[in-house]
Design an enzyme around this catalytic site. Structure first.
Site, PDB file in Angstrom:
ATOM      1  N   THR A   1       0.856  -1.186   0.000  1.00 13.77           N
ATOM      2  CA  THR A   1       0.000   0.000   0.000  1.00 13.77           C
ATOM      3  C   THR A   1       0.892   1.235   0.000  1.00 13.77           C
ATOM      4  O   THR A   1       1.565   1.530   0.991  1.00 13.77           O
ATOM      5  CB  THR A   1      -0.908   0.035   1.248  1.00 13.77           C
TER       6      THR A   1
ATOM      7  N   LYS B   1      -7.093   2.000  -2.886  1.00 13.90           N
ATOM      8  CA  LYS B   1      -6.717   1.378  -1.603  1.00 13.90           C
ATOM      9  C   LYS B   1      -6.674   2.431  -0.488  1.00 13.90           C
ATOM     10  O   LYS B   1      -7.112   2.178   0.638  1.00 13.90           O
ATOM     11  CB  LYS B   1      -5.350   0.695  -1.771  1.00 13.90           C
TER      12      LYS B   1
ATOM     13  N   LYS C   1       0.123   5.279   8.369  1.00 12.20           N
ATOM     14  CA  LYS C   1       0.731   5.624   7.072  1.00 12.20           C
ATOM     15  C   LYS C   1      -0.359   5.798   6.016  1.00 12.20           C
ATOM     16  O   LYS C   1      -0.352   6.739   5.219  1.00 12.20           O
ATOM     17  CB  LYS C   1       1.725   4.510   6.707  1.00 12.20           C
TER      18      LYS C   1
HETATM   19  N1  LIG Z   1      -1.282  -6.437   7.541  1.00 15.29           N
HETATM   20  C1  LIG Z   1      -2.394  -6.162   6.898  1.00 15.29           C
HETATM   21  O1  LIG Z   1      -3.492  -6.463   7.367  1.00 15.29           O
HETATM   22  C2  LIG Z   1      -2.366  -5.495   5.563  1.00 15.29           C
HETATM   23  C3  LIG Z   1      -1.264  -4.804   5.110  1.00 15.29           C
HETATM   24  N2  LIG Z   1      -1.305  -4.181   3.887  1.00 15.29           N
HETATM   25  C4  LIG Z   1      -0.149  -3.471   3.376  1.00 15.29           C
HETATM   26  O2  LIG Z   1       0.785  -4.449   2.952  1.00 15.29           O
HETATM   27  C5  LIG Z   1       2.118  -4.012   3.158  1.00 15.29           C
HETATM   28  C6  LIG Z   1       2.843  -5.014   4.052  1.00 15.29           C
HETATM   29  O3  LIG Z   1       2.136  -5.100   5.271  1.00 15.29           O
HETATM   30  P1  LIG Z   1       2.523  -6.133   6.427  1.00 15.29           P
HETATM   31  O4  LIG Z   1       2.952  -7.411   5.836  1.00 15.29           O
HETATM   32  O5  LIG Z   1       1.403  -6.102   7.377  1.00 15.29           O
HETATM   33  O6  LIG Z   1       3.767  -5.376   7.058  1.00 15.29           O
HETATM   34  P2  LIG Z   1       4.963  -5.931   7.958  1.00 15.29           P
HETATM   35  O7  LIG Z   1       5.397  -4.764   8.760  1.00 15.29           O
HETATM   36  O8  LIG Z   1       4.588  -7.192   8.635  1.00 15.29           O
HETATM   37  O9  LIG Z   1       6.080  -6.270   6.866  1.00 15.29           O
HETATM   38  C7  LIG Z   1       6.754  -5.263   6.172  1.00 15.29           C
HETATM   39  C8  LIG Z   1       7.732  -5.862   5.198  1.00 15.29           C
HETATM   40  O10 LIG Z   1       8.436  -4.789   4.545  1.00 15.29           O
HETATM   41  C9  LIG Z   1       9.838  -5.041   4.694  1.00 15.29           C
HETATM   42  N3  LIG Z   1      10.576  -3.778   4.717  1.00 15.29           N
HETATM   43  C10 LIG Z   1      10.372  -2.722   5.512  1.00 15.29           C
HETATM   44  N4  LIG Z   1      11.249  -1.733   5.226  1.00 15.29           N
HETATM   45  C11 LIG Z   1      12.040  -2.201   4.242  1.00 15.29           C
HETATM   46  C12 LIG Z   1      13.117  -1.655   3.498  1.00 15.29           C
HETATM   47  N5  LIG Z   1      13.562  -0.420   3.725  1.00 15.29           N
HETATM   48  N6  LIG Z   1      13.668  -2.409   2.531  1.00 15.29           N
HETATM   49  C13 LIG Z   1      13.217  -3.660   2.285  1.00 15.29           C
HETATM   50  N7  LIG Z   1      12.197  -4.233   2.943  1.00 15.29           N
HETATM   51  C14 LIG Z   1      11.607  -3.505   3.907  1.00 15.29           C
HETATM   52  C15 LIG Z   1       9.968  -5.800   5.996  1.00 15.29           C
HETATM   53  O11 LIG Z   1      11.211  -6.445   6.056  1.00 15.29           O
HETATM   54  P3  LIG Z   1      11.872  -6.840   7.483  1.00 15.29           P
HETATM   55  O12 LIG Z   1      11.242  -8.131   7.877  1.00 15.29           O
HETATM   56  O13 LIG Z   1      13.314  -6.932   7.210  1.00 15.29           O
HETATM   57  O14 LIG Z   1      11.537  -5.720   8.433  1.00 15.29           O
HETATM   58  C16 LIG Z   1       8.785  -6.751   5.849  1.00 15.29           C
HETATM   59  O15 LIG Z   1       9.072  -7.806   4.987  1.00 15.29           O
HETATM   60  C17 LIG Z   1       1.987  -2.610   3.768  1.00 15.29           C
HETATM   61  O16 LIG Z   1       2.076  -1.672   2.751  1.00 15.29           O
HETATM   62  C18 LIG Z   1       0.591  -2.614   4.384  1.00 15.29           C
HETATM   63  O17 LIG Z   1       0.052  -1.325   4.468  1.00 15.29           O
HETATM   64  C19 LIG Z   1      -2.407  -4.276   3.069  1.00 15.29           C
HETATM   65  C20 LIG Z   1      -3.505  -4.964   3.463  1.00 15.29           C
HETATM   66  C21 LIG Z   1      -3.580  -5.596   4.752  1.00 15.29           C
HETATM   67  O1  LIG Z   2      -4.914  -2.594   4.740  1.00 16.39           O
HETATM   68  C1  LIG Z   2      -5.474  -3.254   5.583  1.00 16.39           C
HETATM   69  C2  LIG Z   2      -6.632  -4.052   5.341  1.00 16.39           C
HETATM   70  O2  LIG Z   2      -7.146  -4.700   6.290  1.00 16.39           O
HETATM   71  O3  LIG Z   2      -7.107  -4.069   4.198  1.00 16.39           O
END
Ligand SMILES: NC(=O)C1=CN([C@@H]2O[C@H](COP(=O)(O)OP(=O)(O)OC[C@H]3O[C@@H](n4cnc5c(N)ncnc54)[C@H](OP(=O)(O)O)[C@@H]3O)[C@@H](O)[C@H]2O)C=CC1
Ligand SMILES: O=CC(=O)O
Length: 378
Positions: free
Chosen positions: A112, A187, A255
């Site tokens: 996102t 989104k 965010k």
């Molecule tokens: N969780 C949810 O319910 C939902 C989330 N989203 C969106 O999906 C995306 C991922 O969410 P989610 O999985 O929950 O987040 P997490 O915080 O669990 O995971 C984030 C991921 O991004 C990586 N990351 C962060 N910073 C960097 C960087 N500088 N370089 C490379 N990799 C990086 C992390 O790596 P590392 O492990 O090394 O920190 C990790 O793999 C977000 O944009 C979120 O808004 C969308 C729908 C639902």
């Molecule tokens: O981005 C979060 C979700 O639940 O969708």
């Protein structure tokens, strides 16, 4: 008939059996990659913190040493990263996607982010001859595990059509929304609504409780009426138990509010409700709740104490003999003895100089203690 359908989907999957790359093994990425593996796709994964790939490896994934290495190996690569800086980093930094993307390869960013970030990535990938699709998703950890996401794709239609078999596994429905940016915008609108709803829901739970009603009964009433929805149903019971195991981390919801408000600025759309919700999420982040589920914003409404930031600092080192001068200024709490070892069930009484007392219970987060219990005259 059933058999024919099965043959059809096997055929579709085989068409893109060239391995799928997956960057970002966070809450969502891990569940999604696992789902692809379970459904017969070959997957190569990468994560900044490499150890998070171990579980996927046990389930048959290969591990790439960099985003570039994954793209080199795979025809299609999916990214699921936390925010715009992370999404840009895996593309533009050393060892990033751009080093290996080329014609006949596609990159699909499902993070996102805002439309500007997505467009930057799209332009760079296309300039190298590759194809690009943005495809953020609606749905959280559980829908990701169950392949029930809603996919909001935009960008190159040809790539969308090729990756549909994977989308069919990841989601219950995918939309193709046209040019790059439309998926990101859709989104953000959806999550702006969700964040505002979570704030109204939290306020309602507090109002019910403070006016002598049972929050649990409120959940039952809500569930039968016109504003019943899966989010209240899913989050409500854990919220009233002060349990915030992260499915959608609060820092990501904030965010999304921030990015949605910026979209509002660009389009001169007044968004007072979303702006107020963003403030509550910011307050929650500054109180150290960013890594908990976004429903932890409820804590901010429950304890409308003067400054949560200072509460957090104090609560990092509480002691049984902690005293403070005023209830309304909890940042004046002072530690007088070494903090005792904390366990989840310990309760730490706080004496307040005006003959009231509170207790603290270490309940949520690594370094955050929740004020709990009513003040009681001694
Ligand atoms: N969780 C949810 O319910 C939902 C989330 N989203 C969106 O999906 C995306 C991922 O969410 P989610 O999985 O929950 O987040 P997490 O915080 O669990 O995971 C984030 C991921 O991004 C990586 N990351 C962060 N910073 C960097 C960087 N500088 N370089 C490379 N990799 C990086 C992390 O790596 P590392 O492990 O090394 O920190 C990790 O793999 C977000 O944009 C979120 O808004 C969308 C729908 C639902
Ligand atoms: O981005 C979060 C979700 O639940 O969708």
């Amino acid at each position: 008939m059933q058999l024919e359908l099965l043959r059809e989907s096997v055929k579709k999957i085989k068409k893109i059996m060239e391995e799928i790359g997956f960057l970002g093994m966070g809450i969502m990425g891990k569940a999604m990659a696992m789902n692809l593996l379970r459904n017969g796709f070959k997957v190569t994964v990468w994560n900044r913190t490499l150890s998070k790939c171990d579980e996927l490896k046990e389930h048959g994934a290969s591990v790439g040493e960099s985003p570039a290495a994954v793209v080199k190996k795979c025809k299609y690569t999916i990214g699921m990263l936390s925010d715009p800086p992370a999404a840009l980093s895996v593309v533009f930094d050393k060892g990033g996607i751009l080093e290996e993307i080329s014609s006949r390869k596609g990159y699909i960013d499902m993070s996102t982010v805002d439309a500007e970030t997505s467009s930057k990535i799209s332009e760079a990938v296309i300039a190298k001859g590759g194809s690009f699709l943005e495809a953020p998703v609606s749905g959280s950890k559980k829908p990701a595990e169950d392949g029930q996401l809603v996919i909001l794709a935009a960008g190159e239609k040809g790539l969308y059509e090729k990756i549909v078999p994977a989308f069919d596994v990841l989601g219950k429905k995918s939309f193709f929304l046209g040019e790059v940016g439309n998926g990101a915008k859709m989104k953000l609108v959806v999550n702006m609504i969700m964040g505002s709803m979570m704030n109204a829901f939290s306020e309602g739970l507090v109002l019910a409780d403070k006016s002598g009603l049972s929050p649990k009964t409120l959940l039952d009433v809500l569930d039968l009426g016109a504003i019943a929805n899966p989010m209240f149903k899913m989050k409500g019971p854990s919220m009233i138990q002060n349990s915030y195991s992260p499915a959608f981390p609060l820092k990501h919801q904030q965010k999304d509010m921030r990015l949605a408000l910026a979209l509002g600025d660009e389009n001169a759309v007044s968004m007072p409700v979303a702006a107020a919700a963003n403030e509550a999420f910011k307050k929650a982040r500054s109180a150290g709740l960013g890594d908990l589920d976004f429903s932890a914003v409820y804590e901010i409404f429950k304890f409308s104490l003067t400054t949560t930031t200072n509460v957090k600092q104090v609560l990092r080192s509480p002691s049984p003999a902690t005293t403070c001068s005023k209830l309304t200024a909890p940042h004046l709490l002072q530690t007088t003895t070494k903090p005792p070892p904390l366990s989840l069930n310990s309760r730490i009484p706080i004496t307040i100089s005006d003959n009231h007392s509170l207790s603290l219970s270490p309940a949520i987060g690594d370094d955050y203690l929740r004020l709990s219990g009513e003040t009681a005259t001694q």
